[in-house]
Design a protein around this motif. Structure first.
Motif, PDB file in Angstrom:
ATOM      1  N   MET A   1       0.827  -1.197   0.000  1.00 60.26           N
ATOM      2  CA  MET A   1       0.000   0.000   0.000  1.00 60.26           C
ATOM      3  C   MET A   1       0.870   1.259   0.000  1.00 60.26           C
ATOM      4  N   GLU A   2       1.866   1.272   0.874  1.00 62.35           N
ATOM      5  CA  GLU A   2       2.779   2.418   0.971  1.00 62.35           C
ATOM      6  C   GLU A   2       3.575   2.592  -0.319  1.00 62.35           C
ATOM      7  N   LYS A   3       3.991   1.468  -0.921  1.00 64.36           N
ATOM      8  CA  LYS A   3       4.760   1.539  -2.158  1.00 64.36           C
ATOM      9  C   LYS A   3       3.905   2.076  -3.305  1.00 64.36           C
ATOM     10  N   GLU A   4       2.618   1.747  -3.303  1.00 61.66           N
ATOM     11  CA  GLU A   4       1.730   2.257  -4.353  1.00 61.66           C
ATOM     12  C   GLU A   4       1.607   3.773  -4.261  1.00 61.66           C
ATOM     13  N   LYS A   5       1.463   4.274  -3.029  1.00 64.30           N
ATOM     14  CA  LYS A   5       1.331   5.723  -2.848  1.00 64.30           C
ATOM     15  C   LYS A   5       2.619   6.424  -3.259  1.00 64.30           C
ATOM     16  N   LYS A   6       3.754   5.833  -2.888  1.00 64.48           N
ATOM     17  CA  LYS A   6       5.038   6.429  -3.257  1.00 64.48           C
ATOM     18  C   LYS A   6       5.219   6.412  -4.778  1.00 64.48           C
ATOM     19  N   GLY A   7       4.772   5.333  -5.414  1.00 67.31           N
ATOM     20  CA  GLY A   7       4.846   5.251  -6.873  1.00 67.31           C
ATOM     21  C   GLY A   7       3.972   6.302  -7.545  1.00 67.31           C
ATOM     22  N   GLU A   8       2.792   6.520  -6.971  1.00 61.40           N
ATOM     23  CA  GLU A   8       1.903   7.557  -7.504  1.00 61.40           C
ATOM     24  C   GLU A   8       2.533   8.938  -7.369  1.00 61.40           C
ATOM     25  N   LEU A   9       3.161   9.181  -6.220  1.00 59.70           N
ATOM     26  CA  LEU A   9       3.800  10.475  -5.997  1.00 59.70           C
ATOM     27  C   LEU A   9       4.964  10.687  -6.959  1.00 59.70           C
ATOM     28  N   LYS A  10       5.740   9.636  -7.183  1.00 60.68           N
ATOM     29  CA  LYS A  10       6.851   9.757  -8.131  1.00 60.68           C
ATOM     30  C   LYS A  10       6.335  10.014  -9.542  1.00 60.68           C
ATOM     31  N   GLY A  11       5.225   9.379  -9.900  1.00 62.67           N
ATOM     32  CA  GLY A  11       4.621   9.624 -11.204  1.00 62.67           C
ATOM     33  C   GLY A  11       4.142  11.060 -11.334  1.00 62.67           C
ATOM     34  N   GLU A  12       3.544  11.574 -10.272  1.00 59.38           N
ATOM     35  CA  GLU A  12       3.079  12.958 -10.274  1.00 59.38           C
ATOM     36  C   GLU A  12       4.262  13.924 -10.371  1.00 59.38           C
ATOM     37  N   TYR A  13       5.340  13.611  -9.673  1.00 62.03           N
ATOM     38  CA  TYR A  13       6.546  14.438  -9.726  1.00 62.03           C
ATOM     39  C   TYR A  13       7.129  14.439 -11.141  1.00 62.03           C
ATOM     40  N   ALA A  14       7.156  13.277 -11.774  1.00 63.34           N
ATOM     41  CA  ALA A  14       7.653  13.189 -13.152  1.00 63.34           C
ATOM     42  C   ALA A  14       6.766  13.995 -14.093  1.00 63.34           C
ATOM     43  N   ARG A  15       5.451  13.978 -13.861  1.00 64.45           N
ATOM     44  CA  ARG A  15       4.527  14.753 -14.683  1.00 64.45           C
ATOM     45  C   ARG A  15       4.812  16.247 -14.548  1.00 64.45           C
ATOM     46  N   LEU A  16       5.106  16.669 -13.315  1.00 61.83           N
ATOM     47  CA  LEU A  16       5.411  18.079 -13.099  1.00 61.83           C
ATOM     48  C   LEU A  16       6.739  18.473 -13.752  1.00 61.83           C
ATOM     49  N   GLN A  17       7.690  17.567 -13.747  1.00 58.62           N
ATOM     50  CA  GLN A  17       8.953  17.855 -14.428  1.00 58.62           C
ATOM     51  C   GLN A  17       8.734  17.994 -15.934  1.00 58.62           C
ATOM     52  N   THR A  18       7.867  17.153 -16.479  1.00 59.61           N
ATOM     53  CA  THR A  18       7.529  17.257 -17.897  1.00 59.61           C
ATOM     54  C   THR A  18       6.842  18.584 -18.175  1.00 59.61           C
ATOM     55  N   ARG A  19       5.997  19.026 -17.250  1.00 59.09           N
ATOM     56  CA  ARG A  19       5.316  20.309 -17.384  1.00 59.09           C
ATOM     57  C   ARG A  19       6.338  21.447 -17.406  1.00 59.09           C
ATOM     58  N   ALA A  20       7.360  21.335 -16.563  1.00 62.21           N
ATOM     59  CA  ALA A  20       8.410  22.357 -16.548  1.00 62.21           C
ATOM     60  C   ALA A  20       9.116  22.411 -17.904  1.00 62.21           C
ATOM     61  N   PHE A  21       9.337  21.250 -18.506  1.00 61.16           N
ATOM     62  CA  PHE A  21       9.965  21.216 -19.830  1.00 61.16           C
ATOM     63  C   PHE A  21       9.056  21.865 -20.869  1.00 61.16           C
ATOM     64  N   SER A  22       7.750  21.613 -20.777  1.00 60.01           N
ATOM     65  CA  SER A  22       6.836  22.189 -21.759  1.00 60.01           C
ATOM     66  C   SER A  22       6.792  23.717 -21.641  1.00 60.01           C
ATOM     67  N   ILE A  23       7.035  24.229 -20.442  1.00 57.13           N
ATOM     68  CA  ILE A  23       7.091  25.689 -20.281  1.00 57.13           C
ATOM     69  C   ILE A  23       8.270  26.258 -21.054  1.00 57.13           C
ATOM     70  N   MET A  24       9.359  25.495 -21.135  1.00 50.91           N
ATOM     71  CA  MET A  24      10.492  25.966 -21.924  1.00 50.91           C
ATOM     72  C   MET A  24      10.093  26.141 -23.386  1.00 50.91           C
ATOM     73  N   ILE A  25       9.242  25.245 -23.881  1.00 52.01           N
ATOM     74  CA  ILE A  25       8.749  25.375 -25.250  1.00 52.01           C
ATOM     75  C   ILE A  25       7.810  26.583 -25.352  1.00 52.01           C
ATOM     76  N   GLU A  26       6.995  26.789 -24.305  1.00 49.90           N
ATOM     77  CA  GLU A  26       6.070  27.916 -24.304  1.00 49.90           C
ATOM     78  C   GLU A  26       6.798  29.261 -24.328  1.00 49.90           C
ATOM     79  N   VAL A  27       8.035  29.282 -23.854  1.00 51.09           N
ATOM     80  CA  VAL A  27       8.812  30.520 -23.829  1.00 51.09           C
ATOM     81  C   VAL A  27       8.939  31.105 -25.235  1.00 51.09           C
ATOM     82  N   ILE A  28       9.059  30.235 -26.206  1.00 54.38           N
ATOM     83  CA  ILE A  28       9.147  30.694 -27.595  1.00 54.38           C
ATOM     84  C   ILE A  28       7.919  31.529 -27.942  1.00 54.38           C
ATOM     85  N   PHE A  29       6.760  31.040 -27.524  1.00 51.16           N
ATOM     86  CA  PHE A  29       5.518  31.743 -27.826  1.00 51.16           C
ATOM     87  C   PHE A  29       5.304  32.939 -26.910  1.00 51.16           C
ATOM     88  N   ILE A  30       5.707  32.808 -25.645  1.00 50.02           N
ATOM     89  CA  ILE A  30       5.535  33.899 -24.689  1.00 50.02           C
ATOM     90  C   ILE A  30       6.329  35.125 -25.123  1.00 50.02           C
TER      91      ILE A  30
END
Length: 89
Positions: A1-30
């Protein structure tokens, strides 16, 4: 159970890192869209370059304001995720 929650959190963290990368692409448009609009509108307003230069400065400042808000949002989300990950270690 604890490992599942930690895995979910790591997935969410990875998603946020991907979001940070997409902002770099948005800079071109900004920065690009306001700059192009400034040049276009400046060209329509006057024969000289004074209006264009003024509009480019305004566009540059506006772009930095927009970018700073976007980065603050992503940093807050990443900090929240790091806190959750540290709590579940």
């Amino acid at each position: 159970m604890e490992k599942e929650k930690k895995g979910e959190l790591k997935g969410e963290y990875a998603r946020l890192q991907t979001r940070a990368f997409s902002i770099m692409i948005e800079v071109i448009f900004i920065f690009g869209i306001p700059a192009l609009l400034a040049v276009w509108i400046g060209g329509m307003l006057s024969e000289g370059n004074t209006a264009t230069y003024i509009l480019l400065v305004v566009a540059f400042i506006l772009s930095w304001v927009i970018l700073s808000f976007r980065i603050k949002k992503v940093n807050a989300d990443l900090k929240e995720m790091r806190t959750k990950l540290d709590e579940n270690k």
